[in-house]
Write a protein that holds these residues in place. Structure first.
Motif, PDB file in Angstrom:
ATOM      1  N   LYS A 186       0.829  -1.201   0.000  1.00  0.00           N
ATOM      2  CA  LYS A 186       0.000   0.000   0.000  1.00  0.00           C
ATOM      3  C   LYS A 186       0.863   1.249   0.000  1.00  0.00           C
ATOM      4  N   VAL A 187       0.411   2.267  -0.713  1.00  0.00           N
ATOM      5  CA  VAL A 187       1.027   3.589  -0.670  1.00  0.00           C
ATOM      6  C   VAL A 187      -0.092   4.605  -0.484  1.00  0.00           C
ATOM      7  N   GLY A 188       0.210   5.682   0.237  1.00  0.00           N
ATOM      8  CA  GLY A 188      -0.837   6.651   0.480  1.00  0.00           C
ATOM      9  C   GLY A 188      -0.293   7.976   0.958  1.00  0.00           C
ATOM     10  N   ALA A 189      -1.200   8.909   1.139  1.00  0.00           N
ATOM     11  CA  ALA A 189      -0.853  10.242   1.610  1.00  0.00           C
ATOM     12  C   ALA A 189      -2.083  10.834   2.276  1.00  0.00           C
ATOM     13  N   TRP A 212       0.581  17.485   6.451  1.00  0.00           N
ATOM     14  CA  TRP A 212       0.537  16.427   5.445  1.00  0.00           C
ATOM     15  C   TRP A 212       1.621  15.396   5.701  1.00  0.00           C
ATOM     16  N   GLY A 213       1.407  14.210   5.100  1.00  0.00           N
ATOM     17  CA  GLY A 213       2.377  13.143   5.205  1.00  0.00           C
ATOM     18  C   GLY A 213       2.153  12.101   4.120  1.00  0.00           C
ATOM     19  N   VAL A 214       3.134  11.225   3.930  1.00  0.00           N
ATOM     20  CA  VAL A 214       3.051  10.136   2.956  1.00  0.00           C
ATOM     21  C   VAL A 214       3.501   8.843   3.644  1.00  0.00           C
ATOM     22  N   TYR A 215       3.076   7.699   3.100  1.00  0.00           N
ATOM     23  CA  TYR A 215       3.422   6.436   3.752  1.00  0.00           C
ATOM     24  C   TYR A 215       3.474   5.290   2.749  1.00  0.00           C
ATOM     25  N   VAL A 216       4.198   4.242   3.157  1.00  0.00           N
ATOM     26  CA  VAL A 216       4.284   2.983   2.415  1.00  0.00           C
ATOM     27  C   VAL A 216       4.132   1.850   3.427  1.00  0.00           C
ATOM     28  N   LEU A 217       3.288   0.856   3.125  1.00  0.00           N
ATOM     29  CA  LEU A 217       3.088  -0.308   3.972  1.00  0.00           C
ATOM     30  C   LEU A 217       3.237  -1.568   3.125  1.00  0.00           C
ATOM     31  N   PHE A 276       6.797   2.689   6.466  1.00  0.00           N
ATOM     32  CA  PHE A 276       7.579   3.928   6.509  1.00  0.00           C
ATOM     33  C   PHE A 276       6.635   5.108   6.333  1.00  0.00           C
ATOM     34  N   VAL A 277       6.765   6.101   7.218  1.00  0.00           N
ATOM     35  CA  VAL A 277       5.924   7.303   7.170  1.00  0.00           C
ATOM     36  C   VAL A 277       6.826   8.528   7.223  1.00  0.00           C
ATOM     37  N   TYR A 278       6.545   9.498   6.356  1.00  0.00           N
ATOM     38  CA  TYR A 278       7.223  10.789   6.413  1.00  0.00           C
ATOM     39  C   TYR A 278       6.164  11.870   6.540  1.00  0.00           C
TER      40      TYR A 278
END
Length: 431
Positions: free
Chosen positions: A268-271, A296-301, A323-325
Protein backbone atom coordinates in the motif's frame (compact mmCIF):
# COMPACT_ATOMS: atom_id res chain seq x y z
CA UNK A 1 -7.05 -2.30 16.50
CA UNK A 2 -7.08 -1.52 20.04
CA UNK A 3 -7.16 -4.82 27.63
CA UNK A 4 -6.38 -7.94 36.59
CA UNK A 5 -8.87 -10.28 36.69
CA UNK A 6 -9.22 -12.68 39.57
CA UNK A 7 -10.99 -15.97 38.87
CA UNK A 8 -14.43 -15.99 40.55
CA UNK A 9 -14.75 -18.19 43.63
CA UNK A 10 -15.44 -21.79 42.68
CA UNK A 11 -14.35 -21.26 39.03
CA UNK A 12 -10.69 -22.19 39.43
CA UNK A 13 -11.27 -25.61 37.90
CA UNK A 14 -12.91 -24.04 34.86
CA UNK A 15 -9.98 -21.70 34.31
CA UNK A 16 -7.49 -24.57 34.65
CA UNK A 17 -9.57 -26.58 32.19
CA UNK A 18 -9.42 -23.76 29.65
CA UNK A 19 -5.66 -23.38 30.02
CA UNK A 20 -4.97 -27.11 29.92
CA UNK A 21 -7.23 -27.67 26.93
CA UNK A 22 -5.68 -24.78 25.07
CA UNK A 23 -2.08 -25.76 25.73
CA UNK A 24 -2.59 -29.44 24.98
CA UNK A 25 -4.87 -28.85 22.00
CA UNK A 26 -7.66 -30.98 23.53
CA UNK A 27 -6.84 -33.67 20.99
CA UNK A 28 -7.83 -36.52 23.28
CA UNK A 29 -11.03 -34.96 24.64
CA UNK A 30 -14.37 -36.57 23.84
CA UNK A 31 -16.68 -34.39 21.74
CA UNK A 32 -19.63 -35.55 23.83
CA UNK A 33 -18.13 -33.90 26.91
CA UNK A 34 -19.95 -30.59 27.57
CA UNK A 35 -16.68 -29.00 28.69
CA UNK A 36 -15.13 -30.00 25.38
CA UNK A 37 -18.10 -28.58 23.45
CA UNK A 38 -17.74 -25.30 25.34
CA UNK A 39 -14.00 -25.11 24.74
CA UNK A 40 -14.46 -25.64 20.99
CA UNK A 41 -17.20 -23.06 20.44
CA UNK A 42 -16.38 -20.10 18.23
CA UNK A 43 -17.70 -17.78 20.98
CA UNK A 44 -17.73 -18.11 24.77
CA UNK A 45 -21.50 -17.87 25.16
CA UNK A 46 -22.38 -20.08 22.20
CA UNK A 47 -25.47 -19.71 20.03
CA UNK A 48 -27.89 -18.66 22.80
CA UNK A 49 -30.12 -21.64 22.09
CA UNK A 50 -30.23 -20.89 18.38
CA UNK A 51 -31.11 -17.21 18.77
CA UNK A 52 -27.89 -15.93 17.20
CA UNK A 53 -28.19 -18.24 14.19
CA UNK A 54 -31.81 -17.18 13.68
CA UNK A 55 -30.87 -13.49 13.84
CA UNK A 56 -27.99 -14.02 11.44
CA UNK A 57 -30.28 -15.72 8.93
CA UNK A 58 -32.52 -12.67 9.09
CA UNK A 59 -29.56 -10.34 8.51
CA UNK A 60 -28.53 -9.29 12.04
CA UNK A 61 -25.13 -10.36 13.34
CA UNK A 62 -24.37 -9.58 16.99
CA UNK A 63 -20.81 -9.34 18.35
CA UNK A 64 -19.05 -8.56 21.61
CA UNK A 65 -15.45 -8.73 22.83
CA UNK A 66 -13.30 -8.08 25.88
CA UNK A 67 -9.65 -7.09 25.67
CA UNK A 68 -7.29 -6.28 28.53
CA UNK A 69 -3.66 -5.23 28.55
CA UNK A 70 -1.42 -5.15 31.61
CA UNK A 71 2.08 -3.67 31.53
CA UNK A 72 4.82 -3.25 34.14
CA UNK A 73 8.29 -1.72 33.91
CA UNK A 74 10.59 -3.34 36.50
CA UNK A 75 13.37 -1.07 35.28
CA UNK A 76 13.75 2.14 33.31
CA UNK A 77 11.46 5.04 32.51
CA UNK A 78 10.61 7.80 34.99
CA UNK A 79 9.50 5.41 37.73
CA UNK A 80 8.50 1.77 38.15
CA UNK A 81 4.88 0.69 38.24
CA UNK A 82 2.23 -1.65 36.82
CA UNK A 83 -0.87 -0.51 34.95
CA UNK A 84 -4.00 -2.22 33.63
CA UNK A 85 -6.32 -1.10 30.83
CA UNK A 86 -9.35 -2.77 29.27
CA UNK A 87 -11.94 -2.44 26.56
CA UNK A 88 -15.38 -4.01 26.15
CA UNK A 89 -16.99 -3.55 22.76
CA UNK A 90 -20.34 -4.73 21.46
CA UNK A 91 -22.50 -4.05 18.48
CA UNK A 92 -24.25 -5.43 15.43
CA UNK A 93 -23.96 -5.64 11.66
CA UNK A 94 -27.16 -5.38 9.64
CA UNK A 95 -27.35 -6.99 6.19
CA UNK A 96 -29.70 -4.74 4.26
CA UNK A 97 -30.12 -7.26 1.46
CA UNK A 98 -31.86 -9.65 3.86
CA UNK A 99 -33.59 -7.00 5.93
CA UNK A 100 -34.96 -4.60 3.31
CA UNK A 101 -33.92 -6.04 -0.05
CA UNK A 102 -30.99 -3.67 -0.71
CA UNK A 103 -28.17 -5.81 -2.16
CA UNK A 104 -24.68 -4.89 -1.00
CA UNK A 105 -25.88 -2.65 1.81
CA UNK A 106 -24.78 -2.93 5.43
CA UNK A 107 -25.17 -0.88 8.59
CA UNK A 108 -22.55 -1.18 11.34
CA UNK A 109 -23.15 -0.17 14.96
CA UNK A 110 -20.49 -0.42 17.70
CA UNK A 111 -20.25 0.78 21.30
CA UNK A 112 -17.14 0.61 23.46
CA UNK A 113 -16.31 1.02 27.12
CA UNK A 114 -12.69 1.65 28.10
CA UNK A 115 -11.13 1.89 31.56
CA UNK A 116 -7.71 1.76 33.18
CA UNK A 117 -4.42 3.61 33.14
CA UNK A 118 -1.45 3.97 30.77
CA UNK A 119 2.02 2.88 31.88
CA UNK A 120 3.56 4.98 29.11
CA UNK A 121 1.81 8.20 30.09
CA UNK A 122 2.06 7.76 33.88
CA UNK A 123 5.41 6.10 34.49
CA UNK A 124 7.66 5.72 31.42
CA UNK A 125 7.09 9.07 29.75
CA UNK A 126 7.43 7.74 26.21
CA UNK A 127 5.72 8.83 22.99
CA UNK A 128 4.29 5.47 21.88
CA UNK A 129 1.98 3.67 24.32
CA UNK A 130 2.93 0.16 25.44
CA UNK A 131 -0.82 -0.62 25.83
CA UNK A 132 -2.62 0.00 22.54
CA UNK A 133 -6.01 -0.40 24.21
CA UNK A 134 -5.59 2.81 26.23
CA UNK A 135 -7.06 6.09 24.98
CA UNK A 136 -10.17 7.61 23.50
CA UNK A 137 -11.37 9.19 26.72
CA UNK A 138 -11.42 5.94 28.74
CA UNK A 139 -15.20 6.09 28.72
CA UNK A 140 -18.38 4.58 27.32
CA UNK A 141 -18.93 5.84 23.77
CA UNK A 142 -20.50 5.37 20.37
CA UNK A 143 -17.61 4.05 18.31
CA UNK A 144 -19.28 3.55 14.93
CA UNK A 145 -22.58 4.13 13.16
CA UNK A 146 -22.10 3.71 9.42
CA UNK A 147 -23.81 2.72 6.19
CA UNK A 148 -21.66 0.73 3.77
CA UNK A 149 -22.78 0.08 0.19
CA UNK A 150 -21.19 -2.14 -2.47
CA UNK A 151 -22.11 -1.75 -6.14
CA UNK A 152 -21.23 -3.30 -9.52
CA UNK A 153 -20.13 -6.70 -8.17
CA UNK A 154 -18.08 -5.03 -5.41
CA UNK A 155 -16.11 -2.95 -7.91
CA UNK A 156 -17.29 0.19 -6.14
CA UNK A 157 -17.76 0.55 -2.40
CA UNK A 158 -18.74 3.54 -0.30
CA UNK A 159 -19.15 4.13 3.42
CA UNK A 160 -20.46 7.15 5.30
CA UNK A 161 -21.33 7.95 8.89
CA UNK A 162 -19.60 8.04 12.26
CA UNK A 163 -16.37 6.23 11.31
CA UNK A 164 -12.58 6.17 11.72
CA UNK A 165 -9.93 7.01 9.15
CA UNK A 166 -7.58 4.46 10.72
CA UNK A 167 -10.03 1.61 10.03
CA UNK A 168 -10.01 2.45 6.32
CA UNK A 169 -6.43 3.62 5.69
CA UNK A 170 -2.94 2.44 6.77
CA UNK A 171 -4.41 -0.72 8.27
CA UNK A 172 -3.53 -4.41 8.33
CA UNK A 173 -4.84 -7.31 10.46
CA UNK A 174 -1.22 -8.35 11.06
CA UNK A 175 -0.44 -5.30 13.16
CA UNK A 176 -2.71 -6.14 16.09
CA UNK A 177 -0.84 -9.31 16.91
CA UNK A 178 1.19 -6.90 19.07
CA UNK A 179 0.43 -4.91 22.25
CA UNK A 180 2.66 -1.90 21.60
CA UNK A 181 0.66 0.89 19.98
CA UNK A 182 3.45 1.52 17.49
CA UNK A 183 2.51 -1.77 15.84
CA UNK A 184 -1.15 -2.41 16.63
CA UNK A 185 -3.66 -0.47 14.56
CA UNK A 186 -2.20 2.07 12.17
CA UNK A 187 1.39 3.40 12.11
CA UNK A 188 1.58 5.55 15.24
CA UNK A 189 3.19 8.51 13.53
CA UNK A 190 0.09 9.37 11.49
CA UNK A 191 -2.48 9.97 14.28
CA UNK A 192 0.15 11.78 16.36
CA UNK A 193 0.95 14.13 13.47
CA UNK A 194 -2.56 14.71 12.14
CA UNK A 195 -6.27 14.65 12.85
CA UNK A 196 -6.60 10.97 11.90
CA UNK A 197 -9.55 9.47 13.74
CA UNK A 198 -8.68 6.19 15.45
CA UNK A 199 -10.94 3.59 17.06
CA UNK A 200 -12.88 4.01 19.25
CA UNK A 201 -13.10 7.78 18.69
CA UNK A 202 -15.13 8.34 15.54
CA UNK A 203 -16.07 11.44 13.58
CA UNK A 204 -18.27 12.24 10.60
CA UNK A 205 -16.75 11.07 7.37
CA UNK A 206 -16.94 9.05 4.20
CA UNK A 207 -14.82 6.88 1.92
CA UNK A 208 -15.09 5.68 -1.67
CA UNK A 209 -13.14 2.62 -2.84
CA UNK A 210 -12.75 1.57 -6.48
CA UNK A 211 -11.50 -1.86 -7.58
CA UNK A 212 -10.47 -1.65 -11.25
CA UNK A 213 -8.93 -5.11 -10.86
CA UNK A 214 -9.74 -7.86 -8.37
CA UNK A 215 -6.42 -7.43 -6.53
CA UNK A 216 -6.03 -3.66 -6.93
CA UNK A 217 -7.92 -0.86 -5.21
CA UNK A 218 -7.87 2.93 -5.17
CA UNK A 219 -9.61 4.85 -2.41
CA UNK A 220 -10.09 8.34 -0.99
CA UNK A 221 -11.86 9.64 2.08
CA UNK A 222 -12.72 12.76 4.04
CA UNK A 223 -13.13 12.90 7.83
CA UNK A 224 -13.93 15.61 10.34
CA UNK A 225 -10.99 16.66 12.53
CA UNK A 226 -12.24 17.45 16.02
CA UNK A 227 -9.84 17.07 18.98
CA UNK A 228 -12.68 17.52 21.50
CA UNK A 229 -14.27 14.18 20.54
CA UNK A 230 -11.62 12.22 22.49
CA UNK A 231 -12.59 13.93 25.75
CA UNK A 232 -13.82 11.80 28.66
CA UNK A 233 -17.23 13.53 28.66
CA UNK A 234 -17.76 13.36 24.89
CA UNK A 235 -18.51 9.69 24.28
CA UNK A 236 -21.80 10.58 22.58
CA UNK A 237 -20.97 14.00 21.20
CA UNK A 238 -22.12 13.94 17.58
CA UNK A 239 -22.00 17.67 16.84
CA UNK A 240 -19.19 19.31 14.87
CA UNK A 241 -18.63 21.88 17.61
CA UNK A 242 -14.87 22.08 18.15
CA UNK A 243 -13.95 20.89 14.64
CA UNK A 244 -10.68 22.32 13.32
CA UNK A 245 -10.77 21.04 9.75
CA UNK A 246 -10.98 18.02 7.50
CA UNK A 247 -8.43 15.31 6.81
CA UNK A 248 -8.33 13.81 3.31
CA UNK A 249 -6.40 10.52 2.92
CA UNK A 250 -5.83 8.68 -0.35
CA UNK A 251 -4.45 5.18 -0.79
CA UNK A 252 -3.69 2.55 -3.42
CA UNK A 253 -3.29 -1.11 -2.53
CA UNK A 254 -2.23 -4.27 -4.33
CA UNK A 255 -2.70 -7.90 -3.24
CA UNK A 256 -0.26 -10.44 -4.68
CA UNK A 257 0.20 -14.22 -4.56
CA UNK A 258 3.80 -15.20 -5.19
CA UNK A 259 5.31 -18.46 -6.39
CA UNK A 260 3.97 -21.96 -6.61
CA UNK A 261 2.73 -21.77 -3.01
CA UNK A 262 0.71 -18.61 -3.76
CA UNK A 263 2.30 -16.71 -0.87
CA UNK A 264 -0.02 -13.77 -0.06
CA UNK A 265 1.24 -10.21 0.20
CA UNK A 266 -0.23 -6.73 0.48
CA UNK A 267 1.41 -3.47 -0.64
CA UNK A 268 0.00 0.00 0.00
CA UNK A 269 1.03 3.59 -0.67
CA UNK A 270 -0.84 6.65 0.48
CA UNK A 271 -0.85 10.24 1.61
CA UNK A 272 -2.99 12.57 3.71
CA UNK A 273 -3.66 16.29 4.06
CA UNK A 274 -5.23 17.83 7.16
CA UNK A 275 -6.62 21.35 6.69
CA UNK A 276 -6.34 22.19 10.41
CA UNK A 277 -4.02 24.73 11.93
CA UNK A 278 -1.13 23.27 13.93
CA UNK A 279 1.74 24.62 16.04
CA UNK A 280 4.76 25.82 14.08
CA UNK A 281 7.42 23.52 15.51
CA UNK A 282 10.23 25.67 14.17
CA UNK A 283 9.10 28.76 16.07
CA UNK A 284 11.18 30.01 18.99
CA UNK A 285 10.32 28.11 22.17
CA UNK A 286 10.57 31.29 24.19
CA UNK A 287 8.42 33.40 21.89
CA UNK A 288 4.68 33.78 21.37
CA UNK A 289 2.78 30.72 20.03
CA UNK A 290 2.82 30.43 16.24
CA UNK A 291 0.71 28.25 13.99
CA UNK A 292 0.69 27.07 10.40
CA UNK A 293 -2.25 25.92 8.28
CA UNK A 294 -2.21 22.40 6.93
CA UNK A 295 -0.48 19.14 7.89
CA UNK A 296 0.54 16.43 5.45
CA UNK A 297 2.38 13.14 5.21
CA UNK A 298 3.05 10.14 2.96
CA UNK A 299 3.42 6.44 3.75
CA UNK A 300 4.28 2.98 2.41
CA UNK A 301 3.09 -0.31 3.97
CA UNK A 302 3.90 -3.88 3.01
CA UNK A 303 3.38 -7.40 4.36
CA UNK A 304 4.45 -10.56 2.59
CA UNK A 305 4.35 -14.23 3.54
CA UNK A 306 7.75 -15.65 2.66
CA UNK A 307 7.33 -19.23 3.91
CA UNK A 308 4.29 -21.51 4.11
CA UNK A 309 4.42 -25.00 5.60
CA UNK A 310 2.03 -26.34 2.95
CA UNK A 311 -0.04 -24.97 0.10
CA UNK A 312 -3.32 -25.40 1.99
CA UNK A 313 -2.06 -24.15 5.35
CA UNK A 314 -2.00 -20.73 7.02
CA UNK A 315 1.06 -21.79 9.00
CA UNK A 316 4.14 -19.86 8.01
CA UNK A 317 6.28 -16.73 8.28
CA UNK A 318 5.19 -13.24 7.23
CA UNK A 319 7.38 -10.14 7.19
CA UNK A 320 6.05 -6.59 7.28
CA UNK A 321 7.29 -3.04 7.16
CA UNK A 322 6.05 0.56 7.34
CA UNK A 323 7.58 3.93 6.51
CA UNK A 324 5.92 7.30 7.17
CA UNK A 325 7.22 10.79 6.41
CA UNK A 326 5.46 13.94 7.65
CA UNK A 327 6.36 17.60 7.14
CA UNK A 328 8.64 18.69 10.02
CA UNK A 329 7.10 22.17 10.31
CA UNK A 330 3.95 20.71 11.89
CA UNK A 331 4.67 17.00 12.58
CA UNK A 332 6.12 15.97 15.93
CA UNK A 333 7.33 12.74 14.29
CA UNK A 334 9.02 13.57 11.01
CA UNK A 335 9.91 9.94 10.35
CA UNK A 336 8.27 6.78 11.63
CA UNK A 337 9.23 3.29 10.54
CA UNK A 338 8.59 -0.25 11.71
CA UNK A 339 9.60 -3.75 10.64
CA UNK A 340 8.68 -7.15 11.96
CA UNK A 341 8.14 -10.87 11.68
CA UNK A 342 5.05 -12.92 12.48
CA UNK A 343 5.03 -16.73 12.50
CA UNK A 344 1.64 -18.46 12.63
CA UNK A 345 1.41 -22.12 13.68
CA UNK A 346 4.21 -22.37 16.21
CA UNK A 347 4.10 -26.06 17.17
CA UNK A 348 2.21 -29.17 16.04
CA UNK A 349 -1.42 -28.75 17.02
CA UNK A 350 -0.99 -25.00 17.61
CA UNK A 351 -2.14 -23.78 14.20
CA UNK A 352 -3.49 -20.42 15.44
CA UNK A 353 -0.70 -19.53 17.87
CA UNK A 354 1.74 -16.84 16.75
CA UNK A 355 5.19 -15.54 17.62
CA UNK A 356 5.85 -11.89 16.82
CA UNK A 357 8.99 -9.78 16.82
CA UNK A 358 8.96 -6.15 15.70
CA UNK A 359 10.83 -2.87 16.08
CA UNK A 360 9.75 0.71 15.38
CA UNK A 361 11.40 4.10 15.60
CA UNK A 362 9.84 7.56 15.95
CA UNK A 363 12.21 10.36 14.92
CA UNK A 364 11.33 13.85 16.15
CA UNK A 365 10.89 16.82 13.79
CA UNK A 366 14.14 18.41 12.68
CA UNK A 367 12.49 21.81 13.07
CA UNK A 368 11.63 21.13 16.70
CA UNK A 369 15.14 19.82 17.40
CA UNK A 370 16.62 23.04 15.97
CA UNK A 371 14.28 25.12 18.17
CA UNK A 372 15.30 23.10 21.23
CA UNK A 373 18.98 23.65 20.49
CA UNK A 374 18.42 27.38 20.01
CA UNK A 375 16.52 27.62 23.28
CA UNK A 376 19.40 25.97 25.13
CA UNK A 377 17.72 25.08 28.43
CA UNK A 378 15.42 22.23 27.40
CA UNK A 379 16.27 18.61 26.57
CA UNK A 380 17.06 18.07 22.89
CA UNK A 381 15.06 15.16 21.54
CA UNK A 382 16.21 12.65 18.94
CA UNK A 383 14.35 9.37 18.36
CA UNK A 384 12.46 6.80 20.43
CA UNK A 385 12.80 3.10 19.56
CA UNK A 386 10.36 0.36 20.66
CA UNK A 387 10.91 -3.40 20.42
CA UNK A 388 8.38 -6.14 21.16
CA UNK A 389 8.68 -9.93 21.34
CA UNK A 390 5.51 -11.89 22.10
CA UNK A 391 3.76 -15.24 21.99
CA UNK A 392 0.01 -15.30 21.35
CA UNK A 393 -1.64 -18.52 22.52
CA UNK A 394 -5.11 -19.18 21.10
CA UNK A 395 -6.21 -21.36 24.02
CA UNK A 396 -9.75 -21.77 22.70
CA UNK A 397 -11.42 -20.27 19.60
CA UNK A 398 -12.76 -17.51 21.88
CA UNK A 399 -9.92 -17.00 24.39
CA UNK A 400 -6.35 -15.85 23.72
CA UNK A 401 -3.44 -14.84 25.95
CA UNK A 402 -0.40 -12.95 24.71
CA UNK A 403 2.52 -12.42 27.10
CA UNK A 404 5.03 -9.95 25.69
CA UNK A 405 8.37 -8.33 26.39
CA UNK A 406 8.98 -4.75 25.26
CA UNK A 407 11.93 -2.38 25.30
CA UNK A 408 11.50 1.37 25.09
CA UNK A 409 14.85 2.96 24.15
CA UNK A 410 15.19 6.69 24.76
CA UNK A 411 11.63 7.25 26.05
CA UNK A 412 10.21 10.50 24.69
CA UNK A 413 13.27 10.58 22.41
CA UNK A 414 15.18 11.84 25.47
CA UNK A 415 18.55 10.24 26.23
CA UNK A 416 18.30 11.25 29.90
CA UNK A 417 15.38 8.83 30.49
CA UNK A 418 16.64 5.25 31.05
CA UNK A 419 15.60 2.49 28.68
CA UNK A 420 12.41 0.86 29.99
CA UNK A 421 11.95 -2.90 30.08
CA UNK A 422 8.23 -3.70 29.93
CA UNK A 423 6.52 -6.97 30.82
CA UNK A 424 3.08 -7.17 29.23
CA UNK A 425 0.09 -9.47 29.09
CA UNK A 426 -2.87 -9.19 26.74
CA UNK A 427 -6.05 -11.24 27.24
CA UNK A 428 -8.92 -11.40 24.78
CA UNK A 429 -12.40 -12.94 24.86
CA UNK A 430 -14.91 -13.28 22.04
CA UNK A 431 -18.35 -13.43 23.65
Amino acid sequence: MRDRRRAPAGRGGALLAILAAGLLGSAAAARADPWDDWLHRSTMTGDWGGILTSLDQQGITLRAHYLSETAANPTGGLEQSIKYAQQIDFGADFDLARLVGLPGGQIHLTFTDRAGRSLAADDIGNIISVQEIFGGGQNFRLAELSWQQSLFDDRLEAKIGWIHAADDFTSSPIYCYFQNNGFCGQPAGIPIDSGYTTFPVGSWGGIVKLRPLTDLYLQAGAYEVNPTLAGPNNGFKLSTDGATGVIVPVEAGLHVSLGADRLPGNYKVGAYYDTSEAPDLGASLGGPPATLTGRWGVYVLADQMIYRESAKSDRGLTIFGVFVYAHPDTALLQYFWEAGLLYRGTFPGRDQDTIGLAVNQSRVSSQLISAQKDQGSVPVQSAETDIELNYRAQLTPWFALMPNLQFVIRPNADESIPTAVVLGLQAGLNF
